[in-house]
Write a protein that holds these residues in place. Structure first.
Motif, PDB file in Angstrom:
ATOM      1  N   MET A   1      31.670  42.979  27.691  1.00 27.17           N
ATOM      2  CA  MET A   1      32.019  43.999  28.638  1.00 27.17           C
ATOM      3  C   MET A   1      33.220  43.191  29.605  1.00 27.17           C
ATOM      4  N   VAL A   2      34.148  42.773  28.950  1.00 27.90           N
ATOM      5  CA  VAL A   2      35.356  42.560  29.378  1.00 27.90           C
ATOM      6  C   VAL A   2      36.002  43.561  30.498  1.00 27.90           C
ATOM      7  N   PRO A   3      36.179  44.722  30.118  1.00 23.44           N
ATOM      8  CA  PRO A   3      36.833  45.916  30.908  1.00 23.44           C
ATOM      9  C   PRO A   3      36.051  45.915  32.226  1.00 23.44           C
ATOM     10  N   ALA A   4      34.723  45.818  32.236  1.00 26.80           N
ATOM     11  CA  ALA A   4      33.947  45.829  33.577  1.00 26.80           C
ATOM     12  C   ALA A   4      34.482  44.857  34.501  1.00 26.80           C
ATOM     13  N   ARG A   5      34.497  43.602  33.832  1.00 25.75           N
ATOM     14  CA  ARG A   5      34.741  42.334  34.778  1.00 25.75           C
ATOM     15  C   ARG A   5      36.065  42.199  35.302  1.00 25.75           C
ATOM     16  N   LEU A   6      37.222  42.558  34.264  1.00 24.36           N
ATOM     17  CA  LEU A   6      38.375  42.197  34.508  1.00 24.36           C
ATOM     18  C   LEU A   6      38.969  42.744  35.870  1.00 24.36           C
ATOM     19  N   PRO A   7      38.789  43.793  36.417  1.00 22.59           N
ATOM     20  CA  PRO A   7      39.532  44.409  37.528  1.00 22.59           C
ATOM     21  C   PRO A   7      39.323  43.116  38.650  1.00 22.59           C
ATOM     22  N   GLY A   8      38.216  42.642  38.886  1.00 19.01           N
ATOM     23  CA  GLY A   8      37.736  41.618  39.976  1.00 19.01           C
ATOM     24  C   GLY A   8      38.668  40.387  39.654  1.00 19.01           C
ATOM     25  N   MET A   9      38.590  40.007  38.347  1.00 16.59           N
ATOM     26  CA  MET A   9      39.009  38.801  38.165  1.00 16.59           C
ATOM     27  C   MET A   9      40.762  38.660  38.143  1.00 16.59           C
TER      28      MET A   9
END
Length: 258
Positions: free
Chosen positions: A171-179
């Motif tokens: 689930m990279v797309p879910a975590r990426l914005p914050g990162m």
């Protein structure tokens, strides 16, 4: 992890020339929107299909660099770009990019981040080699969106669990914005490319996954041979009877270097 050997690279190469992957590639290219004369980087360039399109987009005054770790894929990429003077291809990991600071106007990476366990140093490298205001485009599958019909849901769930072992993060797309915010970027957009199959198209994403998933499960011993063979037979039967259904979303995350 899935090993990108010569056989796997050949399977992927055939699929990447199909309609599903052409549409995905063009969606990522549109999100990057490289200008004539731009310097752009493709992280995980694979067989070079994106490199050739980026080369045409930036023109002779621009430059395209590609990096990858798979020598089998890089061999294909070098062949594909052999007559393109504005393309260079290098063997390098995503967290150790062999380029100077602020070298690029844009970076694109398609279905690469999901294979990287620690994205923090990768994002730091992306920020380092991007010019201020430069664009980062990351496209990855969000496997929580996978809907694949089976009359045996428990066996399908077992196959999906086995497939989870081939990447680092489903689930990279879910975590990426914050990162991205933590790494010095401004998240500007997330958009989807959704694949829906109701038949076994030879050039479709579902067809490719129906080859790679059982092969990976066999290599890992994640399921018995009988379970894998029954899964394969059922999907072929569903396709033949008109009851096949597959749906999965590829999410394109866009950010600007601040």
């Amino acid at each position: 992890m899935l090993e990108f050997d010569a056989e796997t690279s050949a399977i992927l190469d055939r699929a990447y020339r199909g309609r599903d992957f052409v549409r995905r590639r063009h969606a990522n290219l549109a999100a990057l929107a490289p200008a004539p004369g731009a310097y752009v980087l493709d992280i995980g360039c694979g067989t070079g299909l994106m490199l050739t399109e980026l080369s045409a987009a930036v023109g002779p005054k621009g430059h395209v660099a590609g990096v990858d770790l798979s020598e089998d894929m890089l061999t294909r990429a070098r062949e594909a770009c052999s007559d393109l003077d504005n393309v260079t291809v290098k063997t390098a990991p995503a967290d150790q990019l062999p380029f100077e600071d602020a070298s690029f106007d844009g970076i694109v990476s398609v279905q690469v981040f999901e294979y990287i366990a620690d994205l923090t140093p990768v994002l730091a490298e992306c920020r380092r080699v991007l010019k201020p205001g430069g664009t980062l485009v990351v496209g990855d599958m969000h496997f929580d969106t996978l809907a694949w019909h089976s009359d045996n849901p428990s066996r399908m769930a077992a196959m999906e669990r086995a497939w989870d072992g081939h990447f680092a993060d489903r689930m990279v797309p879910a975590r990426l914005p914050g990162m991205l915010t933590d790494a010095g970027f401004r998240h500007t957009d997330s958009r989807d490319v959704t694949f829906i199959d109701t038949e076994f198209r030879p050039d479709g994403l579902a067809r490719m996954m129906s080859i790679l998933m059982p092969a990976f499960a066999r290599s890992q011993g994640s399921m018995t041979e009988a379970e894998i063979a029954d899964w394969e037979a059922e999907q072929a039967a569903l396709a033949k009877s008109g009851r096949f259904f597959f749906c999965l979303s590829h999410i394109i995350t866009v950010a600007a270097a601040v």
